[in-house]
Design a protein around this motif. Structure first.
Motif, PDB file in Angstrom:
ATOM      1  N   ALA A   1      43.883 -13.437  56.944  1.00 54.56           N
ATOM      2  CA  ALA A   1      44.661 -12.207  57.181  1.00 54.56           C
ATOM      3  C   ALA A   1      43.843 -10.949  56.898  1.00 54.56           C
ATOM      4  N   ASP A   2      43.103 -10.948  55.773  1.00 55.26           N
ATOM      5  CA  ASP A   2      42.359  -9.725  55.429  1.00 55.26           C
ATOM      6  C   ASP A   2      41.284  -9.415  56.476  1.00 55.26           C
ATOM      7  N   ARG A   3      40.528 -10.447  56.861  1.00 51.02           N
ATOM      8  CA  ARG A   3      39.480 -10.233  57.870  1.00 51.02           C
ATOM      9  C   ARG A   3      40.082  -9.826  59.207  1.00 51.02           C
ATOM     10  N   MET A   4      41.207 -10.458  59.562  1.00 53.56           N
ATOM     11  CA  MET A   4      41.881 -10.124  60.822  1.00 53.56           C
ATOM     12  C   MET A   4      42.318  -8.667  60.842  1.00 53.56           C
ATOM     13  N   MET A   5      42.958  -8.244  59.757  1.00 52.82           N
ATOM     14  CA  MET A   5      43.478  -6.879  59.710  1.00 52.82           C
ATOM     15  C   MET A   5      42.324  -5.881  59.811  1.00 52.82           C
ATOM     16  N   ALA A   6      41.270  -6.153  59.064  1.00 55.06           N
ATOM     17  CA  ALA A   6      40.107  -5.255  59.088  1.00 55.06           C
ATOM     18  C   ALA A   6      39.505  -5.219  60.498  1.00 55.06           C
ATOM     19  N   ALA A   7      39.362  -6.387  61.116  1.00 56.95           N
ATOM     20  CA  ALA A   7      38.729  -6.466  62.438  1.00 56.95           C
ATOM     21  C   ALA A   7      39.534  -5.691  63.476  1.00 56.95           C
ATOM     22  N   LEU A   8      40.844  -5.622  63.269  1.00 62.92           N
ATOM     23  CA  LEU A   8      41.695  -4.931  64.239  1.00 62.92           C
ATOM     24  C   LEU A   8      41.931  -3.470  63.857  1.00 62.92           C
ATOM     25  N   GLY A   9      41.168  -2.987  62.866  1.00 63.47           N
ATOM     26  CA  GLY A   9      41.235  -1.568  62.512  1.00 63.47           C
ATOM     27  C   GLY A   9      42.430  -1.214  61.637  1.00 63.47           C
ATOM     28  N   LEU A  10      43.054  -2.230  61.037  1.00 59.63           N
ATOM     29  CA  LEU A  10      44.173  -1.976  60.120  1.00 59.63           C
ATOM     30  C   LEU A  10      43.643  -1.933  58.684  1.00 59.63           C
ATOM     31  N   ARG A  11      44.420  -1.328  57.809  1.00 54.53           N
ATOM     32  CA  ARG A  11      44.049  -1.378  56.393  1.00 54.53           C
ATOM     33  C   ARG A  11      44.242  -2.803  55.911  1.00 54.53           C
ATOM     34  N   ALA A  12      43.195  -3.373  55.362  1.00 54.29           N
ATOM     35  CA  ALA A  12      43.270  -4.777  54.932  1.00 54.29           C
ATOM     36  C   ALA A  12      43.598  -4.838  53.450  1.00 54.29           C
ATOM     37  N   ASP A  13      44.808  -4.367  53.115  1.00 55.37           N
ATOM     38  CA  ASP A  13      45.268  -4.442  51.726  1.00 55.37           C
ATOM     39  C   ASP A  13      46.795  -4.308  51.719  1.00 55.37           C
ATOM     40  N   ALA A  14      47.366  -4.212  50.545  1.00 54.77           N
ATOM     41  CA  ALA A  14      48.830  -4.158  50.437  1.00 54.77           C
ATOM     42  C   ALA A  14      49.397  -2.944  51.178  1.00 54.77           C
ATOM     43  N   VAL A  15      48.623  -1.871  51.250  1.00 56.93           N
ATOM     44  CA  VAL A  15      49.095  -0.684  51.977  1.00 56.93           C
ATOM     45  C   VAL A  15      49.196  -0.997  53.474  1.00 56.93           C
ATOM     46  N   GLY A  16      48.205  -1.736  53.970  1.00 58.04           N
ATOM     47  CA  GLY A  16      48.257  -2.172  55.369  1.00 58.04           C
ATOM     48  C   GLY A  16      49.490  -3.015  55.631  1.00 58.04           C
ATOM     49  N   VAL A  17      49.862  -3.846  54.682  1.00 54.89           N
ATOM     50  CA  VAL A  17      51.063  -4.676  54.815  1.00 54.89           C
ATOM     51  C   VAL A  17      52.300  -3.770  54.865  1.00 54.89           C
ATOM     52  N   ALA A  18      52.327  -2.772  53.975  1.00 51.30           N
ATOM     53  CA  ALA A  18      53.460  -1.831  53.953  1.00 51.30           C
ATOM     54  C   ALA A  18      53.589  -1.137  55.309  1.00 51.30           C
ATOM     55  N   GLU A  19      52.450  -0.780  55.897  1.00 47.84           N
ATOM     56  CA  GLU A  19      52.503  -0.119  57.213  1.00 47.84           C
ATOM     57  C   GLU A  19      53.128  -1.033  58.267  1.00 47.84           C
ATOM     58  N   ARG A  20      52.819  -2.325  58.169  1.00 46.64           N
ATOM     59  CA  ARG A  20      53.386  -3.278  59.130  1.00 46.64           C
ATOM     60  C   ARG A  20      54.903  -3.409  58.982  1.00 46.64           C
ATOM     61  N   TYR A  21      55.366  -3.326  57.733  1.00 45.71           N
ATOM     62  CA  TYR A  21      56.775  -3.638  57.478  1.00 45.71           C
ATOM     63  C   TYR A  21      57.641  -2.383  57.290  1.00 45.71           C
ATOM     64  N   ALA A  22      57.089  -1.210  57.571  1.00 44.28           N
ATOM     65  CA  ALA A  22      57.868   0.033  57.428  1.00 44.28           C
ATOM     66  C   ALA A  22      59.096  -0.033  58.327  1.00 44.28           C
ATOM     67  N   GLY A  23      60.258   0.261  57.770  1.00 43.85           N
ATOM     68  CA  GLY A  23      61.506   0.214  58.530  1.00 43.85           C
ATOM     69  C   GLY A  23      62.132  -1.159  58.574  1.00 43.85           C
ATOM     70  N   LEU A  24      61.359  -2.174  58.184  1.00 46.83           N
ATOM     71  CA  LEU A  24      61.862  -3.555  58.246  1.00 46.83           C
ATOM     72  C   LEU A  24      62.154  -4.118  56.858  1.00 46.83           C
ATOM     73  N   ALA A  25      61.519  -3.508  55.830  1.00 44.84           N
ATOM     74  CA  ALA A  25      61.734  -3.970  54.458  1.00 44.84           C
ATOM     75  C   ALA A  25      61.948  -2.745  53.577  1.00 44.84           C
ATOM     76  N   ASP A  26      62.737  -2.937  52.514  1.00 44.68           N
ATOM     77  CA  ASP A  26      62.993  -1.840  51.570  1.00 44.68           C
ATOM     78  C   ASP A  26      61.973  -1.847  50.443  1.00 44.68           C
ATOM     79  N   VAL A  27      61.568  -3.068  50.081  1.00 47.97           N
ATOM     80  CA  VAL A  27      60.693  -3.229  48.923  1.00 47.97           C
ATOM     81  C   VAL A  27      59.482  -4.051  49.347  1.00 47.97           C
ATOM     82  N   LEU A  28      58.314  -3.694  48.822  1.00 43.78           N
ATOM     83  CA  LEU A  28      57.159  -4.583  48.961  1.00 43.78           C
ATOM     84  C   LEU A  28      56.756  -5.032  47.561  1.00 43.78           C
TER      85      LEU A  28
END
Lengths: 317, 317
Positions: free
Chosen positions: B236-263
């Motif tokens: 997951a980390d390498r994939m996210m980085a390779a696709l220009g996403l933040r490869a950390d918990a913040v990147g995960v938060a960006e993915r789930y914005a509007g879909l989850a209340d808590v990370l």
């Protein structure tokens, strides 16, 4: 090299094939039986053809005479847990072959080509040929109704009395060019000591095959599955009796009249010689029990010797 | 009983499911990932769903985290001998399930019903639900061209750099009524610490699923797959980085914005809390590594506690 074509089904057929395959100077083609093929768990299973392939590849479970040695049953355990009826014992190695066969059939490959490719990949020397690429299936009528052959043979352990045999699909079945060629080009044709009704008859019933045998001008030698009036394995004797046929070597001779020149019978059945001759087959008495590889080769050598004698006689005549 | 719906893929998803399933008072439904399903040797294989079922049934091979314990590989050995490419390790027990699944699919049964029946037969307590019965498959573009997910993940061992991800079939995919109901009727929704791109995204991408999450008026809690800036397992980390996403918990938060209340993030990632909050998710720091069943239950209990806190807050407001 002598081109020998063997018609074979069941364990007796596989043993005869092993014996002939081991002889020097023999170029062997085996026409197998597909009428006990059936579908299990969505996979196409071809018990007689696989017994041939496993035997000739040296992979067979020698103890039971069918299936592969060093076999496991993990896949079947899971299928049983998933609610499948698992009376047909299919091993894990065996499943590998069934999965592959089914995949290739789904792709539209000819069953003959699949069987030939499997045999080659498993290390089988002789050619294994199917009589037909069409679906032909033995059905057995018992007092409990019609059963597939495997239901009768494996699930019911041959216990129900047989009232009738039927070959589903036989009218529409077309012979494979490989089977017709194997008969037309043979220098000797051998009918294995298999069950005449459910192993050999389904091969002979494919349009063109019996005709090919009738027209063949080469030695045609059948080996009786009876020894001292009983079959070594399987229900052939009970089946023949139940269907009103003579359940002995003479009954076998009646089945093969016009299709074989010689019937090799066991020394213990020599009393039937005159009756067999009266059915138009020349009886030859030999020890025909095949307990081990030595027996198989010895019987195969005898059969080949008889073929050579017949051929020499033809030439003289 | 609290009705909890978990979105889960991969080994992290299965672990979270095991934790929640073990909690008293939880009525668990797991929506799994079908986008890494693929066909091998003519059989339909559903790796993520099977990992869920095997884990929840206690059949999983704990050492490797996937596949069944006490497994054999006889079928695969034969398939290799028959010339098949066998980089996908499929065990004999595993084949039992794949054979059965394929047979039922061929009969026209819904993949969801097949998955539910398999889970029940294997002894899984929670409901396992598919997001769609249609064929949706993750495709991975690398410098060597497009690969299926299993080709990338198993055959190539995630070595090639990822250039693009695609979900074949997603436009035409319809959600299952079971998945929509699991979201609509949940009292808490949990997104497992799975790969956001190839485990969770294919679930969310099925039309209706993300919308259901957005509209849900119940606590929605995602768990980060990152610990100290790295994922525990998988690419997951390498994939996210390779696709220009933040490869950390913040990147995960960006993915789930509007879909989850808590990370829920690991204590070791607490430095990301402000950035996560800025993405609209409330960060909760906990020890989230799941090494054993104790860890899984502890994390599940924490997640449930957070859900109860959120629900109570809603009621007050």
């Amino acid at each position: 090299m002598t081109r020998v074509t063997l018609l074979a089904g069941g364990v007796g057929g596989a043993k005869m094939a092993e014996g002939l395959a081991a002889l020097p100077g023999v170029d062997l083609t085996v026409i197998g039986n597909v009428a006990d093929d059936d579908e299990f768990h969505g996979l196409w299973v071809s018990p007689d053809i696989d017994t041939l392939s496993y035997s000739l590849a040296g992979l067979i479970d020698r103890r039971q005479g069918w299936g592969v040695a060093d076999e496991g049953h993990r896949a079947l355990e899971v299928l049983a847990r998933l609610g499948q009826d698992c009376w047909m014992s299919l091993g894990d190695r065996d499943f590998g072959l069934h999965i592959w066969r089914t995949m290739r059939r789904m792709r539209g490959d000819r069953p003959s080509v699949i069987a030939a490719d499997a045999a080659r990949a498993l290390g089988v020397g002789p050619r294994i040929v199917l009589p037909t690429d069409d679906r032909v299936q033995t059905r057995v009528r018992t007092d409990a109704g019609w059963l597939s052959f495997q239901e009768y043979f494996v699930r019911e352990k041959c216990a129900p009395e047989i009232r009738e045999l039927r070959l589903d699909g036989i009218e529409a079945a077309r012979p494979t060019p490989e089977a017709l060629a194997a008969i037309a080009e043979a220098e000797a044709i051998v009918i294995a000591p298999s069950n005449p009704l459910v192993s050999i008859a389904p091969i002979l019933a494919v349009p063109g095959i019996a005709e090919g045998l009738r027209q063949a001008r080469v030695p045609r030698i059948a080996v009786s599955p009876f020894i001292a009036g009983k079959v070594v394995k399987g229900p052939a004797d009970r089946m023949m009796a139940a269907l009103g046929l003579r359940a002995d070597a003479v009954g076998v001779a009646e089945r093969y009249a016009g299709l074989a020149d010689v019937l090799v019978i066991d020394d213990l059945d020599s009393a039937h010689s005159a009756a067999i001759a009266a059915r138009g087959l020349h009886p030859e008495c030999r020890p025909i029990l095949m307990r081990d590889q030595g027996d198989k080769q010895r019987l195969a050598a005898e059969v080949l010797e008889i073929a050579r004698m017949l051929a020499a006689r033809e030439e003289v005549a």
